[in-house]
Design a protein around this motif. Structure first.
Motif, short mmCIF file in Angstrom:
data_model
loop_
_atom_site.label_atom_id
_atom_site.label_comp_id
_atom_site.label_asym_id
_atom_site.label_seq_id
_atom_site.Cartn_x
_atom_site.Cartn_y
_atom_site.Cartn_z
N CYS A 181 14.93 -82.70 -10.00
CA CYS A 181 14.55 -81.33 -9.71
C CYS A 181 13.55 -81.31 -8.55
N LEU A 182 13.93 -80.66 -7.46
CA LEU A 182 13.06 -80.61 -6.29
C LEU A 182 11.77 -79.86 -6.60
N PHE A 183 11.84 -78.83 -7.44
CA PHE A 183 10.63 -78.12 -7.85
C PHE A 183 9.62 -79.09 -8.46
N SER A 184 10.10 -79.97 -9.34
CA SER A 184 9.21 -80.93 -10.00
C SER A 184 8.62 -81.92 -9.01
N ARG A 185 9.41 -82.36 -8.04
CA ARG A 185 8.93 -83.32 -7.06
C ARG A 185 7.87 -82.71 -6.14
N LEU A 186 7.97 -81.40 -5.89
CA LEU A 186 7.00 -80.74 -5.03
C LEU A 186 5.62 -80.68 -5.66
N ALA A 187 5.54 -80.84 -6.97
CA ALA A 187 4.25 -80.80 -7.65
C ALA A 187 3.35 -81.95 -7.20
N THR A 188 3.94 -83.04 -6.71
CA THR A 188 3.15 -84.21 -6.32
C THR A 188 3.08 -84.40 -4.80
N GLY A 189 3.72 -83.54 -4.03
CA GLY A 189 3.66 -83.68 -2.58
C GLY A 189 4.93 -83.20 -1.91
N ALA A 190 5.09 -83.56 -0.63
CA ALA A 190 6.27 -83.14 0.13
C ALA A 190 7.50 -83.84 -0.39
N ALA A 191 8.65 -83.18 -0.28
CA ALA A 191 9.92 -83.76 -0.73
C ALA A 191 10.99 -83.47 0.32
N VAL A 192 11.96 -84.38 0.41
CA VAL A 192 13.05 -84.23 1.37
C VAL A 192 14.03 -83.19 0.87
N LEU A 193 14.32 -82.20 1.73
CA LEU A 193 15.32 -81.20 1.41
C LEU A 193 16.69 -81.66 1.87
N GLY A 194 16.74 -82.33 3.03
CA GLY A 194 18.00 -82.80 3.57
C GLY A 194 17.80 -83.38 4.96
N VAL A 195 18.90 -83.64 5.64
CA VAL A 195 18.84 -84.25 6.97
C VAL A 195 19.76 -83.49 7.92
N LEU A 196 19.30 -83.29 9.14
CA LEU A 196 20.14 -82.74 10.20
C LEU A 196 20.62 -83.92 11.04
N LYS A 197 21.94 -84.13 11.08
CA LYS A 197 22.50 -85.28 11.77
C LYS A 197 23.43 -84.84 12.90
N PRO A 198 23.49 -85.66 13.99
CA PRO A 198 24.42 -85.36 15.08
C PRO A 198 25.86 -85.45 14.61
#
Length: 198
Positions: A181-198
């Motif tokens: 759960c990204l919400f849970s990971r944000l409780a401890t700091g920044a979290a990766v949402l995704g990547v923009l790739k060529p």
């Protein structure tokens, strides 16, 4: 889960998978406080995520109800990808400015937020202004329809700005032992949402 409590009498409970919290309390007026690390970015909340929600009057043998809709603020920024195709950008989110690293780069493009049956598009460049991180107010209705389902933040996507040949790839590289759960990971700091790739 959010924790709801009354500070003087210490009535408290935790929200369930539907966002509901049931608390038994004495008859009378009570002040309600909602606590969650993600609320740290909300207006009126303390640095530890405590948000005063006002009062509720409890009467004898009758249920009193209070509905609280918290608007979550997210900082969105990028860093260069260490691996993968050259020119890739990792898109990060966090709830506190202190979680934005010094080497953060300004986010550009559009953050697409599912709302109801549509999508709200937020211009990240405009939201960032002169800062490296864009401060985004998620719509108040965001995630309500997904209550009890998968993490609503996983529904967020970023589209590169016009003329930038990058495609969105959602993050599927959760570290072993980390919460899905990204919400849970944000409780401890920044979290990766995704990547923009060529």
């Amino acid at each position: 889960p959010h924790k709801a409590s009354h500070s003087q009498t210490n009535y408290s409970g935790t929200t369930d998978e539907h966002g509901m919290c049931h608390v038994m309390a004495n008859v009378g007026e009570h002040q309600v406080q909602l606590t969650h690390p993600l609320l740290a970015g909300c207006g009126g909340a303390s640095d530890d995520g405590a948000l005063s929600c006002g009062g509720v009057n409890c009467t004898f043998r009758a249920a009193s109800e209070m509905k609280v809709v918290a608007t979550i603020k997210l900082f969105v920024f990028t860093t260069p990808a260490i691996s993968g195709p050259e020119g890739s950008k990792i898109v990060w989110v966090c709830v506190r400015m202190g979680d934005v690293p010094r080497d953060a780069r300004r986010a550009s493009g559009t953050l697409e937020v599912p709302v109801g049956r549509g999508v709200e598009c937020i211009d990240l460049g405009r939201a960032a202004g002169g800062s490296a991180a864009a401060l985004v107010d998620l719509p108040a209705s965001f995630g309500l329809e997904a209550a009890g389902a998968a993490c609503p933040l996983d529904q967020l996507t970023v589209q590169a700005q016009e003329g930038e040949p990058l495609a969105w790839c959602a993050n599927d590289d959760t570290q072993p032992g980390a919460s899905n759960c990204l919400f849970s990971r944000l409780a401890t700091g920044a979290a990766v949402l995704g990547v923009l790739k060529p």
